[in-house]
Design an enzyme around this catalytic site. Structure first.
Site, PDB file in Angstrom:
ATOM      1  CB  ALA A  14      -0.915   0.002   1.220  1.00  0.00           C
ATOM      2  CD  GLU A  33       8.496  -0.666   6.909  1.00  0.00           C
ATOM      3  OE1 GLU A  33       7.439  -0.418   6.311  1.00  0.00           O
ATOM      4  OE2 GLU A  33       8.565  -1.446   7.899  1.00  0.00           O
ATOM      5  NE  ARG A 107       2.139 -12.100   0.388  1.00  0.00           N
ATOM      6  CZ  ARG A 107       1.136 -11.324   0.759  1.00  0.00           C
ATOM      7  NH1 ARG A 107       1.353 -10.120   1.208  1.00  0.00           N
ATOM      8  NH2 ARG A 107      -0.096 -11.736   0.713  1.00  0.00           N
ATOM      9  CE1 TYR A 219       0.608 -17.364  -5.796  1.00  0.00           C
ATOM     10  CE2 TYR A 219      -1.475 -18.134  -4.889  1.00  0.00           C
ATOM     11  CZ  TYR A 219      -0.410 -17.254  -4.878  1.00  0.00           C
ATOM     12  OH  TYR A 219      -0.362 -16.251  -3.936  1.00  0.00           O
ATOM     13  CG  ASP A 295      -4.014  -5.297   5.151  1.00  0.00           C
ATOM     14  OD1 ASP A 295      -4.779  -5.279   4.166  1.00  0.00           O
ATOM     15  OD2 ASP A 295      -3.357  -6.299   5.490  1.00  0.00           O
TER      16      ASP A 295
HETATM   17  C1  FAD Z   1      -2.884 -15.686   3.800  1.00  0.00           C
HETATM   18  C2  FAD Z   1      -3.008 -14.404   3.040  1.00  0.00           C
HETATM   19  C3  FAD Z   1      -3.020 -14.432   1.646  1.00  0.00           C
HETATM   20  C4  FAD Z   1      -3.193 -13.242   0.937  1.00  0.00           C
HETATM   21  N1  FAD Z   1      -3.219 -13.302  -0.426  1.00  0.00           N
HETATM   22  C5  FAD Z   1      -3.443 -12.171  -1.119  1.00  0.00           C
HETATM   23  C6  FAD Z   1      -3.489 -12.204  -2.546  1.00  0.00           C
HETATM   24  O1  FAD Z   1      -3.276 -13.259  -3.158  1.00  0.00           O
HETATM   25  N2  FAD Z   1      -3.760 -11.050  -3.217  1.00  0.00           N
HETATM   26  C7  FAD Z   1      -3.989  -9.867  -2.558  1.00  0.00           C
HETATM   27  O2  FAD Z   1      -4.251  -8.851  -3.222  1.00  0.00           O
HETATM   28  N3  FAD Z   1      -3.903  -9.806  -1.202  1.00  0.00           N
HETATM   29  C8  FAD Z   1      -3.641 -10.917  -0.482  1.00  0.00           C
HETATM   30  N4  FAD Z   1      -3.547 -10.862   0.872  1.00  0.00           N
HETATM   31  C9  FAD Z   1      -3.704  -9.552   1.551  1.00  0.00           C
HETATM   32  C10 FAD Z   1      -2.420  -8.735   1.451  1.00  0.00           C
HETATM   33  O3  FAD Z   1      -1.317  -9.511   1.879  1.00  0.00           O
HETATM   34  C11 FAD Z   1      -2.514  -7.481   2.316  1.00  0.00           C
HETATM   35  O4  FAD Z   1      -3.777  -6.892   2.156  1.00  0.00           O
HETATM   36  C12 FAD Z   1      -1.444  -6.470   1.902  1.00  0.00           C
HETATM   37  O5  FAD Z   1      -0.171  -7.056   1.967  1.00  0.00           O
HETATM   38  C13 FAD Z   1      -1.527  -5.256   2.815  1.00  0.00           C
HETATM   39  O6  FAD Z   1      -0.497  -4.372   2.484  1.00  0.00           O
HETATM   40  P1  FAD Z   1      -0.271  -3.061   3.373  1.00  0.00           P
HETATM   41  O7  FAD Z   1       0.870  -2.359   2.729  1.00  0.00           O
HETATM   42  O8  FAD Z   1      -1.546  -2.373   3.585  1.00  0.00           O
HETATM   43  O9  FAD Z   1       0.158  -3.618   4.797  1.00  0.00           O
HETATM   44  P2  FAD Z   1       1.506  -4.335   5.250  1.00  0.00           P
HETATM   45  O10 FAD Z   1       1.992  -5.268   4.207  1.00  0.00           O
HETATM   46  O11 FAD Z   1       1.225  -4.879   6.604  1.00  0.00           O
HETATM   47  O12 FAD Z   1       2.567  -3.159   5.348  1.00  0.00           O
HETATM   48  C14 FAD Z   1       2.551  -2.230   6.409  1.00  0.00           C
HETATM   49  C15 FAD Z   1       3.966  -1.690   6.554  1.00  0.00           C
HETATM   50  O13 FAD Z   1       3.947  -0.616   7.497  1.00  0.00           O
HETATM   51  C16 FAD Z   1       5.036  -0.773   8.395  1.00  0.00           C
HETATM   52  N5  FAD Z   1       4.643  -0.081   9.633  1.00  0.00           N
HETATM   53  C17 FAD Z   1       3.800  -0.516  10.599  1.00  0.00           C
HETATM   54  N6  FAD Z   1       3.640   0.424  11.539  1.00  0.00           N
HETATM   55  C18 FAD Z   1       4.393   1.495  11.166  1.00  0.00           C
HETATM   56  C19 FAD Z   1       4.616   2.783  11.719  1.00  0.00           C
HETATM   57  N7  FAD Z   1       4.037   3.161  12.861  1.00  0.00           N
HETATM   58  N8  FAD Z   1       5.462   3.643  11.072  1.00  0.00           N
HETATM   59  C20 FAD Z   1       6.057   3.264   9.906  1.00  0.00           C
HETATM   60  N9  FAD Z   1       5.879   2.045   9.333  1.00  0.00           N
HETATM   61  C21 FAD Z   1       5.039   1.166   9.944  1.00  0.00           C
HETATM   62  C22 FAD Z   1       5.196  -2.275   8.546  1.00  0.00           C
HETATM   63  O14 FAD Z   1       6.491  -2.608   8.999  1.00  0.00           O
HETATM   64  C23 FAD Z   1       4.945  -2.741   7.107  1.00  0.00           C
HETATM   65  O15 FAD Z   1       6.107  -2.733   6.322  1.00  0.00           O
HETATM   66  C24 FAD Z   1      -3.343 -12.021   1.618  1.00  0.00           C
HETATM   67  C25 FAD Z   1      -3.279 -11.985   3.017  1.00  0.00           C
HETATM   68  C26 FAD Z   1      -3.108 -13.163   3.719  1.00  0.00           C
HETATM   69  C27 FAD Z   1      -3.050 -13.111   5.226  1.00  0.00           C
END
Ligand code: FAD
Length: 402
Positions: A14, A33, A107, A219, A295
């Protein structure tokens, strides 16, 4: 100076996608990060056409072609039988129908190409620093950050994009809707070299095995070198922690009724890591000069493979709506929330429903299988036209990037 000054909290999919698309629109973006290095655990990711389209439009065609594969179909089976129940057309069918491919990737590889792209776009990335607070005022946002040694610093920006994941620190500023809710599932994830998989499961296709104890998805990733394997177990209580090491023998025992090729695949794989699965219905995504993406704003169950896809849609919608002048931010953020919440809610509801349907047993499972078989591969895919063919209202009327 033109454009907004924007701090992105979080370097997951994200955060990096938001940073890239916002920088492409001429905003001055930086990413902070918490971890000392960028890491994506959990191995595989499916990138459906609604998301791949955005990344291709952002200029990532060549790097995506390098790291991602395009499975021909999803083969659906019952856990106990290797005979397919149904299949879902992907490959050329999905690419032509939606104008973008249905991809699968490691990923870490996706994170790598996003990181390279933000570097090329001149976006600074600071590792080992957490955003601990963000206070909006008439002048913008004052952000407080802490580094690993406990030292703190402040920055003044026009907008904070909170991309800090499921356990977001900044979500409380928006008051989205309370804590994420555990939904009674635990995901076990691992990879294995493709040659260690039974021959039946080595093809360029996604496998989906359905049963009342749980379900399994696999996959090929890394251009077929590895197989990504996810087993979803129904479990009353969540497991402690996040990416917790799990006992593979215990998992195989719980899935002991599985057909021989699936059991062999699970026995050949490991070590396994566990994630308890949560969601939280999307509610509010903005407050003051803070906006939640990915998320942090709307965790979703993975049973439609849409968490990262929604995060990528968030990034594209935000980039197309943000004005150059901070005086115009408020209506743009309100519009972002209005566009995104109904879309995200629909995906969250459908993912929860899929969880129930995947785990049916007895006559209900028989009826489900009959419906899937009757639909046939192409109609199985086109049931999801609303999902894969989606373009956000904001994107549909947005100007091309500068
Ligand atoms: C089993 C499983 C399978 C999945 N398969 C899929 C799929 O096939 N396709 C799909 O689209 N989605 C899939 N998802 C969902 C997907 O993995 C997540 O929705 C996505 O990775 C979320 O990304 P994000 O960047 O929002 O959060 P995150 O990946 O959690 O990244 C958040 C980042 O913020 C950092 N952070 C946290 N707090 C702070 C702070 N206070 N200050 C600075 N940095 C901070 C963390 O260290 C991290 O690097 C799956 C999820 C699961 C559990």
């Amino acid at each position: 100076m033109s454009g907004l000054s924007i701090l992105v909290a979080g370097g997951g999919i994200a955060g990096l996608t938001s940073a890239l698309l916002l920088a492409c629109r001429g905003h001055r973006v930086s990413v902070v990060e918490r971890r000392a290095f960028l890491s994506e655990v959990g191995a595989g990711l499916q990138l459906s056409p609604n998301a791949s389209r955005i990344l291709l439009d952002a200029g990532l065609r060549e790097p995506l072609a390098r790291i991602a594969g395009e499975p021909d179909r999803v083969v659906v089976r019952g856990l106990r039988s290797e005979r397919p129940v149904a299949s879902v057309a992907l490959g050329a069918f999905a690419r032509e129908r939606y104008g973008a491919p249905y991809l699968v990737a490691h990923r870490a590889d996706l994170q790598g190409i996003l990181r390279d792209a933000i570097e090329q776009a001149g976006v600074p990335l600071t590792l080992g620093r957490s955003v601990v607070d963000a206070v909006s005022s008439r002048d913008g946002v004052t952000v407080t950050m802490a580094d690993e040694s406990g030292g703190t610093s402040e920055a003044q920006v026009d907008l904070v994009v909170a991309a800090d994941g499921l356990w977001s620190t900044l979500e409380g500023k928006v008051g989205a809707a309370g804590s994420p809710v555990y939904r009674g599932y635990v995901a076990w994830r691992t990879t294995l070299p493709r040659e260690r998989a039974p021959a039946l499961l080595q093809g360029n296709e996604t496998g989906l095995w359905l049963g009342s104890v749980g379900h399994v998805v696999h996959y090929p990733i890394r251009r077929g070198e590895l197989i990504n394997l996810v087993a979803i177990e129904q479990r009353y209580d969540p497991v402690e922690g996040w990416a917790t090491p799990g006992d593979g023998a215990g998992l195989v025992a719980r899935f002991s009724q599985s057909a021989p090729p699936l059991r062999m695949l699970m026995e050949a794989a490991g070590p396994w890591l566990l994630w308890s699965l949560f969601d939280r219905p999307a509610h509010r995504l903005t407050a003051g000069n803070l906006v939640l993406v990915g998320d942090a704003g709307h965790p979703v169950l993975p049973f439609l493979a849409q968490g990262a896809a929604l995060a990528i849609e968030d990034a594209a919608t935000l980039a197309s709506l943000l004005p150059d002048d901070k005086a115009d931010l408020e209506p743009a953020l309100a519009r972002f929330e209005r566009d995104r919440v109904p879309r995200i809610r629909r995906v969250q509801d459908e993912a929860r429903r899929n969880g129930r349907v995947y785990h049916l047993g007895g006559p209900a499972a028989f009826a489900r299988d009959l419906v899937m078989r009757t639909l046939g591969p192409q109609r199985m895919t086109s049931r999801y036209d609303w999902l894969y063919g989606y373009t956000s209202p904001a994107l549909a009327r947005s100007a091309p990037p500068r």
